[in-house]
Enzyme design. Sequence first.
Site, short mmCIF file in Angstrom:
data_model
loop_
_atom_site.label_atom_id
_atom_site.label_comp_id
_atom_site.label_asym_id
_atom_site.label_seq_id
_atom_site.Cartn_x
_atom_site.Cartn_y
_atom_site.Cartn_z
N GLU A 198 0.82 -1.21 0.00
CA GLU A 198 0.00 0.00 0.00
C GLU A 198 0.86 1.27 0.00
O GLU A 198 0.58 2.22 0.72
CB GLU A 198 -0.97 -0.02 1.18
CG GLU A 198 -1.97 -1.16 1.11
CD GLU A 198 -2.99 -1.16 2.23
OE1 GLU A 198 -2.70 -0.60 3.31
OE2 GLU A 198 -4.09 -1.70 2.03
N GLU A 201 -6.48 -7.41 -0.74
CA GLU A 201 -7.15 -7.34 0.56
C GLU A 201 -8.60 -6.92 0.36
O GLU A 201 -8.89 -5.77 0.04
CB GLU A 201 -6.45 -6.33 1.50
CG GLU A 201 -5.06 -6.72 1.93
CD GLU A 201 -4.48 -5.75 2.97
OE1 GLU A 201 -5.24 -4.98 3.56
OE2 GLU A 201 -3.25 -5.78 3.15
#
Length: 608
Positions: free
Chosen positions: A177, A253
Amino acid sequence: MKPFAFLTAAYTALLPISHAATFEVAGNQFHLDGQAFQIRAGEMHYPRIPRAEWANRVKMAKAMGLNTVSLYLFWNLHEERPGQFDFEGQKDFVAFIRECGSQGMKVIVRPGPYVCAEWELGGIPAWVMAEPGVKLRSTDRRYLEPAKAWMRNVAGMLEPLSVAKDGPVLMLQLENEFGSFASDPEYLRELEAALRGGGYTGLLFAGDGPGEETQRRGGLPGLLKAANFGKEAKPAFETLEKVQPGKPRFTAEFWIGWFDQWGRPHHRIDARQKSADLEWMMDEGVSFNLYMFHGGTTRGFWTGANWDGAYRPTTNSYDYSAPLDESGRPTPKYHIFREIISRRLGQETLPEVPALPSPGTIGPISLGEQLSFLKSLPAGETKEVPASMEQFGQGRGFVLYRAQIKGPVDAPLDLAQVQDRVIVLLDGKRIGLGGRSVGTTPVQITAGEGSHRLDLLVENMGRINFGPVMNSERKGLTGIVRLGDRELAAFEHISLPLDQPLAGDYEKAAGATEPGQLVLRRSKFKVATPQDTWLDLRGFGRGVVWLNGINLGRYWSIGPQQTIYVPSVWLRSGGEENELVVLELEKDDCPQEIPTLKEPVWSILPGK
């Protein structure tokens, strides 16, 4: 010889010899051995699950209809001191991956160096912070060189486990991320080169939040991208398609629950909120990773924290409202998801859900012995200027700073520069709390003539694991300490990692302890039949619990976690004694015994 070449050779020798497989991007699909392959993954973390239970958790994932396990690697767990690596026992991620492979499951590995994961400093070792001004997740060589060394080492360990070598590993994630943190292609290219330089030849990808700008910032040209989100799968993938048209749709995710923070309500995320998106992904044939399939427990002092204008430490329970609860048992969400997946698998039949013994109680545990905390301290080191935890080589736990002050004195002790929580003791008696976890209100010090001992017991409650504020996450005394208009100096620094409780000669407990005293309370007890159970810490204040030398984690009356999960595999039986030790830090009138329960308790202390 390259670092860890001997380990790579050893693990390679343990792998079955068969044909090499292929895993690749073919247009808008993944192909495994030339056939379209939908990744149906679930996230699990090896350090959050007792090693003896790894096999069962993988079986549960397969029985729900998953075909892949995704996991992070935690750099700071394995390299607690520079250049000293540990991959044994609970830290043996290769064994965890091989267990997945032995059950026919594929694996996605996310080696960091940053992982977030509600883990201490997002997986980055504390010793990286020893020098002032280090910039994490950047090309600052003080951070980047050890990060690249980590990536090279694990690349060499993972390549023999890749599908190209007939192992289960499909692909690796590059960083984590990163688009939510910065835009720095050079940094990402350095990490990519480290993985390749370590020997990994397989597929790489980047995973980022669902926003278009975030997606673009977090990857590299030509690098596969994945979208992370918690709802509205269709628009999330439409955005991903704008960023990388014609590539496989994959979420690294899909957030099907959420983590808990001390002082805030327990998250209960109903399966109905997530089922529609799972159904859509199954119908569309897109690849997904359920975060978390099973959260487990963050043991010891490995929990992280967040910042939202205030410091928010994470609980040890990582229940996450996941399909498997903290103890590994299926929840209603598990069965709902299993039904959604199984209805769309055609002729494929899912294995039966493994039967597990029910959790139970092992009876109350009487805390019949006690040991003075302050009288059991190891030797310290005196420094003229207070040093942070990182500056003298400690990562987690506590540091006790000790100074002598002259009376008479009646003045405020300024604790604004303490991270995260400090217990102030005067002549061995607790007189106040401070630090950023309770605000910066000074503690009033009042003492008569003569010399007095001032002890500041500072706790690292978990380094922040997300956002630029990570760069300031140094623990302990991080600045000048003033008593009134005087600057205190010449502190004795006593390092207390407390992975295990302090040692000493315990005495029989004589009822309630004297107010303001810190003591360790101990029980020696036997268990006829070990069962998964929960310690009921309601009635206690705030502290730490150890079972048979294992740091089970923190408890705190403000909740929401009011119990601590104890796996049956960590209990001794057959007439052998168990040892439970409790360090209560902030409450005087605690119970003399701890009940055990067959289920966890979640509640918020009134007024918090």
